[in-house]
Design a protein around this motif. Sequence first.
Motif: not given
Length: 127
Positions: A33, A83-84, A87
């Motif tokens: 990430t 963020k992971y 996504k």
Amino acid sequence: MLAPTQIQVTHAYRHLYRGLLKAVQYSKPARYTALDQLRKSFRNEDPTTFDQVKIDTTLEFLKGAAQETGLEHKILRNLLLVKYWQKHQSLPRRDWRGTAKDMKNTALVNYELTLAMLNKSLGLCLR
């Protein structure tokens, strides 16, 4: 303000990547990430926004995150987790309806504002 040389940009990228790897202790989901975010930042940003002072303070932040599992480490870990999941939850697995979708959008807006304020107050360049 002068545009940075290619060597300066390459060194900044390598130092930030090395610092990120040490800060996340080479853990698998976090390092991928972090690499994706770093690549996106260096590919999409205008080279005139390059600021060596911000990169140096970010490197100090990452060094603090790598040395002990204190506040810096927790902030970085949570940034990478958000963020992971951004996504992986953007995949069409289930339909978001009504207020749940609004709450998710509001939370992301507040997250982005908080991150911008953190960057501004500490002089960092986190994404």
